[in-house]
Structures are given as structure tokens and as C-alpha cells.
Design a protein around this motif. Structure first.
Motif, short mmCIF file in Angstrom:
data_model
loop_
_atom_site.label_atom_id
_atom_site.label_comp_id
_atom_site.label_asym_id
_atom_site.label_seq_id
_atom_site.Cartn_x
_atom_site.Cartn_y
_atom_site.Cartn_z
N ASP A 178 90.72 23.16 45.26
CA ASP A 178 92.14 22.89 45.08
C ASP A 178 92.75 22.66 46.47
N ALA A 179 93.16 21.41 46.73
CA ALA A 179 93.68 21.08 48.07
C ALA A 179 94.91 21.90 48.42
N ALA A 226 93.53 28.35 61.71
CA ALA A 226 93.29 27.70 63.00
C ALA A 226 92.48 26.42 62.84
N TYR A 227 91.58 26.41 61.86
CA TYR A 227 90.75 25.24 61.61
C TYR A 227 90.05 25.40 60.27
N ALA A 228 89.48 24.30 59.79
CA ALA A 228 88.65 24.34 58.58
C ALA A 228 87.28 23.77 58.95
N HIS A 229 86.23 24.50 58.61
CA HIS A 229 84.87 24.11 59.02
C HIS A 229 84.06 23.63 57.83
N THR A 237 92.74 18.12 55.00
CA THR A 237 93.15 19.51 55.24
C THR A 237 94.54 19.58 55.87
N GLY A 238 95.29 18.51 55.76
CA GLY A 238 96.66 18.51 56.28
C GLY A 238 96.66 18.65 57.79
N PRO A 274 93.04 21.40 61.64
CA PRO A 274 91.98 20.52 62.16
C PRO A 274 90.65 20.76 61.44
N LEU A 275 90.02 19.66 61.09
CA LEU A 275 88.73 19.73 60.41
C LEU A 275 87.62 19.75 61.46
N VAL A 276 86.79 20.78 61.38
CA VAL A 276 85.67 20.95 62.32
C VAL A 276 84.38 20.67 61.56
#
Ligand SMILES: *Cc1c(COP(=O)(O)O)cnc(C)c1O
Length: 364
Positions: A137-138, A146-149, A167-168, A171-173
Motif C-alpha cells: 500500500d503506497a 530517512a530512506y527506503a531500501h 516512495t514520494g 529517497p529510494l536506496v
């Protein structure tokens, strides 16, 4: 005559023959200097040229925007499972990060990060045996993180993200160890992309980091100097003696990739190669694919044989006799895994396909 086999190992993985012949030819005497590339100072102008050339080739091949820094970190990919939370968690008031758990390495990354802050698992693929990337669910993406991995390509199961999640502002890692430069990617979606070099890019022990500039300079105070992204980015990966040979090999691999027509051309070949194997898996009642159809990797093709272990052992030993090496699946999955990174030629995959058809005919 060469006794080389087709090497389907997951990593360290095969390198293009042309790259190894070049490295061999240049090994004693780099560029007419009378010294080997492994004897050169990491601060010499000749090594600076190598590291510059890697950067310009990578930028050209990947199309990464100018607001990303490229640098190298010691310790391969898994060292970055710790360096990422250390460098990125303090971006937010309350250390928190999101993890998409879609495979074994994704899980290891999440476990390591738990030492440094609160971790929210956005998806957990364990219940489906990591055979798919579960839906999520977005609206559940916590914008205070802090980030999404995530792991772009799940090396063990042979699944991948076909498209990356939005991820809006978080930041996508991306751990792209087993697929960097195997397909085109829009880097504007990412904050940080990293990869151990030993799968698609050369030799082990080093990670390439492609990091948006604004994510640098936030490291926890106790972060070891050698794990601080800003130190590495500012000092051009030469804060201490870097792995000069790995970076030289990377340059050779990138030049080879450019000669092959670049990433778009390589992506087409990778699709063609993996399709040869998936077509067999789809048309067979003998072999069964690990990955769900919608999430198939072009880099790692994992599958089972009936009554898994005994027949798999026979398959592996007969394949080896015929010059196909390291097809054993990872211990957590069993069965067979064909790792077919950029450097695996179509001929190697075709040889495996012919062998699979023949093996099914005899044992099915
Ligand atoms: C192989 C692999 C790793 C581990 O790499 P090391 O350099 O051995 O730490 C991590 N992530 C992914 C996706 C991998 O395929």
C-alpha cells in the motif's frame, strides 16, 4: 587450447574473455610504464586516469544525472548494509528507515540496519517463499523515514522489480549488485544505487556507489572515516588505498560494455538469453521455475527438478562434464540456478538449454 568452461556462478561471476585477455596482456607492463597496474600508486596520474575513465564511462552508459556522485566503498555490497543506515539515518529527527524485504540479501540488509534505528518492513516476501515481489500500500510509505531500501534483483530466487515503487520524498536506496547496467534505469527515481562489483562489473570486495549529492554529509558522528560516504566522495575514493585492480578491471568491463552497444543493447540480449531458459521452464512439466512469471529476473534463473536433490545432483555433475560450471542453486532454495550476467554469451545459454532438453528427455 583453452579449457575454459561456461561459468554460471552467481558471484564472483564470469568476466568477458576479451576483458581477461586484455588484463593479462597489460598485467606486466601497464601503458608502457614497465610496471603493473597493481604496482601503481593509487595517487599516480595514471591511476587517476583509470578512476576518471570509469566515472565518465559509467555516466555515459547509465545516463545518471549530474547531481549524483560516483565513488567506491570497501567491503563489497554487504558492508554497505551497515554504512547506509550510518550515513543516511541522521537525515531525519528520529532514525527510521523502510525496507522492502523481497529476498535473502534484502533481509540481511534489514537485519543489519536494525542496529541503527527503527526499521519498518514495507513488504515481506517470506510468506510466498520470495517467489514474487508482494504488493504493498503506497499510502503506507512513512514520509518521515530517512530512506527506503530495496534489492533491485533478488539474486538467489531470480526475481526482480520490473518497475520501482514511488516512495514520494523518501529517497529510494537500491542494492543493484546483481543487475547494475543490465537494463536501462531512470536514476531520477533513486537517492542511492549501489552494487558490489563481482557480478556484472568485475571483481569482489568493492562497491560502486551512485549517490545523490544532497544525501552526503549526514553520517552519524561515530561512523568510521572509511565508511563515511562524504569522505569517499570528496576524496575521490582515495581516502586510503583503494582496490586499484578492481577499479582497473571495472574500466575494462565498462569499455567492453560500450563496445557491445551499451546498456540498451545489453538489455535486449539479456532478455533474449533469459527467454531461452524461461521458454523451456514454461513448456516443461519436468522443470519448475522458482520465480513467479511477473517478476522474473534476466540475470538469475532459478528452477527445480522433480524430487529435487537426487536428480539435481545428477544434472549438476553431467552439466559439469559438458563444460557448464557452478549451476547449483543457493542452499536456501536448492535446485539449479543459472546466473547469466552481461558477460554470459548467448552461446553459453543455448548450450545449457540444449542440455536441459536432453536431460529432460532422458530423465523425464
Ligand atoms: C551478491 C550480493 C550481495 C553480497 O555482496 P558482497 O559483495 O559479497 O557483500 C548483496 N546484495 C545482492 C543483491 C547480491 O546479489
Amino acid at each position: 587450447m583453452s579449457s575454459r568452461v561456461f561459468n554460471f556462478g552467481p558471484g564472483p561471476a564470469m568476466l568477458p574473455t576479451a576483458v581477461m585477455e586484455r588484463a593479462q596482456a597489460e598485467f606486466l607492463d601497464y601503458n608502457g610504464m614497465g610496471v603493473s597496474v597493481v604496482e601503481l600508486s593509487h595517487r599516480s596520474p595514471q591511476f587517476m586516469d583509470i578512476i576518471d575513465r570509469c566515472e565518465s564511462l559509467f555516466r555515459e552508459l547509465s545516463g545518471v544525472p549530474d547531481n549524483f556522485k560516483i565513488f567506491y566503498m570497501h567491503g563489497g555490497a554487504r558492508m554497505q548494509f551497515a554504512s547506509i543506515p550510518m550515513n543516511l539515518m541522521p537525515r531525519v529527527a528520529k532514525p527510521k528507515a523502510l525496507y522492502f524485504e523481497t529476498g535473502n540479501f534484502a533481509k540481511l540488509a534489514r537485519i543489519e540496519a536494525e542496529r541503527y534505528g527503527e526499521i519498518i518492513r514495507v513488504v515481506d516476501g517470506e510468506s510466498c517463499g520470495y517467489s514474487a515481489i508482494p504488493e504493498f500500500d503506497a499510502s503506507a510509505i512513512d514520509q518521515d523515514a530517512a530512506y527506503a531500501h530495496l534489492t533491485a534483483n533478488n539474486t538467489i530466487y531470480g526475481t526482480r522489480w520490473q518497475e520501482f515503487p514511488d516512495t514520494g520524498d523518501v529517497p529510494l536506496v537500491v542494492d543493484a549488485t546483481s543487475e547494475l547496467l543490465s537494463r536501462e534505469m531512470d536514476y531520477n527515481q533513486f537517492g542511492l544505487v549501489y552494487a558490489g562489483l563481482q557480478k556484472n562489473l568485475g571483481s569482489s570486495g568493492v562497491a560502486m556507489m551512485v549517490c545523490r549529492e544532497d544525501l552526503l554529509g549526514h553520517a552519524m558522528p561515530h561512523t568510521p572515516t572509511m565508511l563515511d560516504f562524504k569522505v569517499s566522495a570528496d576524496q575521490r575514493s582515495l581516502a586510503n588505498t583503494t582496490n586499484t585492480f578492481a577499479i582497473y578491471l571495472l574500466m575494462c568491463v565498462l569499455e567492453w560494455l560500450k563496445e557491445q552497444g551499451g546498456v540498451a543493447a545489453m538489455e535486449k540480449i539479456n532478455e533474449q538469453k533469459s527467454k531461452i531458459l524461461y521458454d523451456i521452464l514454461d513448456s516443461s512439466d519436468f522443470y519448475s521455475a522458482v520465480a513467479h512469471r511477473d517478476f522474473r529476473s534476466t540475470m538469475n534463473v532459478s528452477y527445480h527438478l522433480p524430487n529435487n536433490n537426487e536428480l539435481a545432483d545428477k544434472f549438476l555433475s553431467e552439466a559439469l562434464e559438458q563444460g557448464m560450471y557452478a549451476l547449483k542453486g543457493h542452499a536456501v532454495v536448492g535446485g539449479i540456478r543459472a546466473s547469466i550476467y552481461n558477460s554470459m554469451p548467448v552461446a553459453g545459454v543455448q548450450k545449457l538449454a540444449d542440455f536441459m532438453n536432453e536431460f529432460e528427455r532422458k530423465n523425464g
